[in-house]
Enzyme design. Structure first.
Site, PDB file in Angstrom:
ATOM      1  N   LYS A 213      -1.160 -13.638  -5.050  1.00 26.34           N
ATOM      2  CA  LYS A 213      -1.865 -12.516  -5.693  1.00 26.34           C
ATOM      3  C   LYS A 213      -1.046 -11.260  -5.506  1.00 26.34           C
ATOM      4  O   LYS A 213      -0.829 -10.811  -4.388  1.00 26.34           O
ATOM      5  CB  LYS A 213      -3.263 -12.279  -5.125  1.00 26.34           C
ATOM      6  CG  LYS A 213      -4.022 -11.281  -6.023  1.00 26.34           C
ATOM      7  CD  LYS A 213      -5.175 -10.568  -5.377  1.00 26.34           C
ATOM      8  CE  LYS A 213      -4.778  -9.319  -4.646  1.00 26.34           C
ATOM      9  NZ  LYS A 213      -4.292  -8.220  -5.522  1.00 26.34           N
ATOM     10  N   GLU A 288       0.738  -9.314   8.368  1.00 29.94           N
ATOM     11  CA  GLU A 288       1.725  -8.270   8.627  1.00 29.94           C
ATOM     12  C   GLU A 288       1.067  -6.984   8.173  1.00 29.94           C
ATOM     13  O   GLU A 288       0.952  -6.744   6.969  1.00 29.94           O
ATOM     14  CB  GLU A 288       3.007  -8.591   7.852  1.00 29.94           C
ATOM     15  CG  GLU A 288       4.246  -8.038   8.502  1.00 29.94           C
ATOM     16  CD  GLU A 288       4.660  -6.734   7.901  1.00 29.94           C
ATOM     17  OE1 GLU A 288       4.050  -5.701   8.269  1.00 29.94           O
ATOM     18  OE2 GLU A 288       5.587  -6.738   7.089  1.00 29.94           O
TER      19      GLU A 288
HETATM   20  P1  NAI Z   1      -4.591  -3.152   1.010  1.00 29.93           P
HETATM   21  O1  NAI Z   1      -4.285  -3.776   2.316  1.00 29.93           O
HETATM   22  O2  NAI Z   1      -6.021  -2.966   0.664  1.00 29.93           O
HETATM   23  O3  NAI Z   1      -3.891  -4.020  -0.156  1.00 29.93           O
HETATM   24  C1  NAI Z   1      -2.900  -4.997   0.058  1.00 29.93           C
HETATM   25  C2  NAI Z   1      -3.226  -6.252  -0.739  1.00 29.93           C
HETATM   26  O4  NAI Z   1      -4.471  -6.800  -0.293  1.00 29.93           O
HETATM   27  C3  NAI Z   1      -3.410  -6.002  -2.242  1.00 29.93           C
HETATM   28  O5  NAI Z   1      -2.906  -7.100  -2.961  1.00 29.93           O
HETATM   29  C4  NAI Z   1      -4.917  -5.935  -2.386  1.00 29.93           C
HETATM   30  O6  NAI Z   1      -5.364  -6.252  -3.683  1.00 29.93           O
HETATM   31  C5  NAI Z   1      -5.344  -6.985  -1.387  1.00 29.93           C
HETATM   32  N1  NAI Z   1      -6.745  -6.851  -0.921  1.00 29.93           N
HETATM   33  C6  NAI Z   1      -7.479  -5.716  -0.802  1.00 29.93           C
HETATM   34  N2  NAI Z   1      -8.707  -5.994  -0.321  1.00 29.93           N
HETATM   35  C7  NAI Z   1      -8.764  -7.327  -0.136  1.00 29.93           C
HETATM   36  C8  NAI Z   1      -9.780  -8.230   0.346  1.00 29.93           C
HETATM   37  N3  NAI Z   1     -10.977  -7.791   0.726  1.00 29.93           N
HETATM   38  N4  NAI Z   1      -9.484  -9.547   0.420  1.00 29.93           N
HETATM   39  C9  NAI Z   1      -8.272 -10.007   0.055  1.00 29.93           C
HETATM   40  N5  NAI Z   1      -7.280  -9.201  -0.417  1.00 29.93           N
HETATM   41  C10 NAI Z   1      -7.526  -7.887  -0.507  1.00 29.93           C
HETATM   42  O7  NAI Z   1      -3.816  -1.779   0.941  1.00 29.93           O
HETATM   43  P2  NAI Z   1      -4.061  -0.527  -0.040  1.00 29.93           P
HETATM   44  O8  NAI Z   1      -5.516  -0.276  -0.160  1.00 29.93           O
HETATM   45  O9  NAI Z   1      -3.313  -0.736  -1.284  1.00 29.93           O
HETATM   46  O10 NAI Z   1      -3.336   0.655   0.780  1.00 29.93           O
HETATM   47  C11 NAI Z   1      -4.027   1.365   1.787  1.00 29.93           C
HETATM   48  C12 NAI Z   1      -3.158   1.567   3.003  1.00 29.93           C
HETATM   49  O11 NAI Z   1      -2.753   0.320   3.530  1.00 29.93           O
HETATM   50  C13 NAI Z   1      -1.851   2.290   2.780  1.00 29.93           C
HETATM   51  O12 NAI Z   1      -2.000   3.665   2.741  1.00 29.93           O
HETATM   52  C14 NAI Z   1      -1.062   1.855   3.995  1.00 29.93           C
HETATM   53  O13 NAI Z   1      -1.441   2.613   5.112  1.00 29.93           O
HETATM   54  C15 NAI Z   1      -1.506   0.432   4.205  1.00 29.93           C
HETATM   55  N6  NAI Z   1      -0.544  -0.529   3.633  1.00 29.93           N
HETATM   56  C16 NAI Z   1       0.320  -1.163   4.494  1.00 29.93           C
HETATM   57  C17 NAI Z   1       1.272  -2.020   4.007  1.00 29.93           C
HETATM   58  C18 NAI Z   1       2.232  -2.717   4.906  1.00 29.93           C
HETATM   59  O14 NAI Z   1       3.334  -3.025   4.500  1.00 29.93           O
HETATM   60  N7  NAI Z   1       1.864  -3.043   6.115  1.00 29.93           N
HETATM   61  C19 NAI Z   1       1.434  -2.255   2.560  1.00 29.93           C
HETATM   62  C20 NAI Z   1       0.429  -1.584   1.752  1.00 29.93           C
HETATM   63  C21 NAI Z   1      -0.498  -0.748   2.295  1.00 29.93           C
END
Ligand code: NAI
Ligand code: MG
Length: 523
Positions: A213, A288
């Site tokens: 995804k 991660e």
């Molecule tokens: P997120 O963690 O919500 O999104 C990452 C992935 O998870 C996306 O594909 C999203 O569609 C999916 N996702 C979201 N909710 C989910 C659920 N309940 N079940 C399964 N999959 C789900 O991150 P978001 O909201 O885009 O960004 C928010 C903050 O997260 C950023 O400001 C940053 O601090 C952090 N982040 C950290 C990353 C890293 O590399 N460790 C990468 C992206 C965001």
């Protein structure tokens, strides 16, 4: 939503055919509920195109395809042939590098200047051209990273072995290392291509199949990559790629009864949510997640180098890096010098502007949400009484459009401030002085995260001693974010668990089976 492809012309005039559908069983399919997701250019807020959005029915279809492939063709393949297919895929990514780099410069605003983390030895440290800046070719670093990962794990395909245990004359036992099965990969938007390939390459090398995804903010490069998977000759159903929201598609994957493992990169709160959903079927999970990685600069350090690495360590990729060195602790004797030189470095290097312009270092934040988030932390920093050294506001470009922020440095921060504890995920760094080694260690460890840590000193025994005491999955001595495909990467504490890259990256996608052979013993 009807079209499954569209011809696009990027801002750099490159014309290419962009897939828009769901990639299931090596075919492009429309969304079964007819829904779409709009993807926009963060540099000018204009629409690029709309992709098909999956729902739970599409997830079921993708999982069925992945299960068929796992039980069928993929399982039956000679492991060396599996490796050859990954090499072929790497070469195709190489042939299409310009398009893939263009897509992410457009869809994500990527400006990658230093991603040694993923580069092969011939590229490692060779590119310091970020000082002068160059064209969007800098964004190709990420594509190079994807190619390196594919080639590295292609080589592993036929080198995954079990072991023999020979306890006594009556018994022989052996341990097989088998693929886990159907893996659900949930990808973030900060490195749309590399964060997918870092999972796809080892998962395939180990013999698994995948339902991927992609992030709803940046779907395009993964869809383009899916076409290359098919062209490489990888059998139908081995890699399936779905667009969709986390709430609907991500959570359906995490809870799906016929998925054996979830591999996730993203935020810590979402990681916790995924663990909960995966608990219903006791899926294996690797996470991660977030970070607030410290950098410690001791008084004997090469200050100029510490400033340069520290600047790249937080400001690269618009600060949207999980292991960005976002907290800098500097010994009191050199503190003011460091802060002044850091400010000069930001003014000299962090040129903000269009990702396609040759002198740009920093492009826009990926979405309005992320732009708002970074701006709100700037206000929090001011309210909390930190000293604003530079930035602290949106960056207004010529057209007035786009999610640009000014690179921001807060000094004199204390550990209780929100801006010292929370992951901001922007070009946003906090700096504080320390008096002695014990204080530096304690403060470096005083967040819920533990992804990376950087130590600057010329005293090697101090560097090694401090390394032992830091709770972090990775330590960089006299550098920052200087990772390597051959070395495992992952978190301590709430930065997650499981490792990517290196041999551990393969282990994460395998499960052992122990076989006991009775040679003589009679009951
Ligand atoms: P997120 O963690 O919500 O999104 C990452 C992935 O998870 C996306 O594909 C999203 O569609 C999916 N996702 C979201 N909710 C989910 C659920 N309940 N079940 C399964 N999959 C789900 O991150 P978001 O909201 O885009 O960004 C928010 C903050 O997260 C950023 O400001 C940053 O601090 C952090 N982040 C950290 C990353 C890293 O590399 N460790 C990468 C992206 C965001
Ligand atoms: Mg989210």
């Amino acid at each position: 939503m009807s079209d499954l492809h569209v011809y696009l012309i990027a801002p750099n005039s490159l014309k290419f055919k962009q897939p828009l559908g769901l990639f299931i069983d090596n075919e492009w399919r429309p969304s079964s509920k007819g829904a779409g997701i709009l993807t926009i250019n963060p540099a000018n807020e204009e629409e690029i195109c709309t992709v098909h959005a999956a729902d739970t029915k599409d997830v079921d279809m993708a999982v069925e395809a992945a299960r068929r492939a796992f039980n069928g063709k993929w399982r039956a393949l000679d492991t060396s042939v599996r490796g050859e297919l990954l090499y072929k895929l790497a070469s195709l990514v190489e042939q299409h590098a310009d398009v893939l780099a263009t897509i992410d410069a457009w869809d994500n605003g990527t400006r990658l200047f230093h991603s040694a983390r993923f580069l092969s030895p011939s590229n490692l440290h060779s590119d310091y051209s970020f000082v002068t800046g160059k064209t969007f070719h800098a964004a190709r670093d990420e594509v190079l990273g994807a190619i390196t990962l594919l080639r590295y794990y292609a080589g592993w395909s036929d080198k995954i072995h079990g072991k023999v245990i020979d306890p006594n004359p009556d018994k022989l036992a052996y341990v097989m290392r088998e693929p886990i099965g159907v893996c659900g990969a949930i990808i973030p938007w900060n490195f749309p291509l590399v964060n997918m390939v870092i999972k796809v390459a080892p998962a395939l090398a180990a013999g698994n199949t995948l339902v991927v995804k992609v992030a709803e903010q940046t779907p395009l490069s993964a869809l383009y990559f899916a076409n290359l998977v098919k062209e490489a000759g990888i059998p139908a159903g081995v890699v399936n790629v779905l667009n969709g929201t986390g709430r609907e598609v991500g959570s359906a994957i995490a809870a799906h009864a016929d998925i054996d493992m979830i591999t996730f990169t993203g935020s810590t709160p979402t990681g916790k949510q995924i663990m909960k959903s995966a608990a219903s079927t006791l899926k294996r999970v690797t996470l991660e997640t977030g970070g607030k990685s410290p950098m410690m600069v001791f008084p004997d350090a090469d200050i100029e180098q510490a400033v340069r690495w520290g600047h790249r360590g937080i400001m690269s990729n618009q600060g949207q890096v999980c292991s960005a060195t976002s907290r800098i602790f500097v010994h009191a004797d050199i503190y003011e010098t460091f802060v002044n030189q850091f400010k000069t470095e930001v003014e000299k290097i962090s040129k903000v502007g269009d990702p396609f312009h040759s002198d740009t270092f920093q492009g826009p934040q990926v979405t309005r949400d992320q732009f708002d988030r970074v701006l709100s932390y700037m206000e929090t920093g001011k309210r909390e009484g930190a000293r604003l050294v530079c930035g602290g506001k949106a960056y207004k470009n010529v057209g007035g459009k786009g999610f640009y922020v000014a690179p921001t440095v807060f000094a004199d921060v204390t550990d209780s401030m929100t801006i010292v504890q929370d992951e901001v995920f922007g070009p946003f760094v906090v700096i504080a002085p320390f008096r002695d080694e014990a204080e530096a260690i304690e403060r470096a460890n005083s967040t819920v995260f533990g992804l990376g840590a950087s130590i600057f000193t010329k005293d090697i025994s101090r560097a090694l001693k401090v390394s032992k005491r830091i709770q972090s999955g990775t330590i960089w001595i006299n550098s920052s974010n200087d990772d390597d495909v051959r070395v495992p990467f992952g978190g301590y504490k709430q930065s997650g668990f499981g490792r990517e890259m290196g041999e551990e990256g393969i282990e994460a996608f395998t499960i052992t089976k122990s076989i006991h052979v009775n040679l003589n013993a009679r009951l």
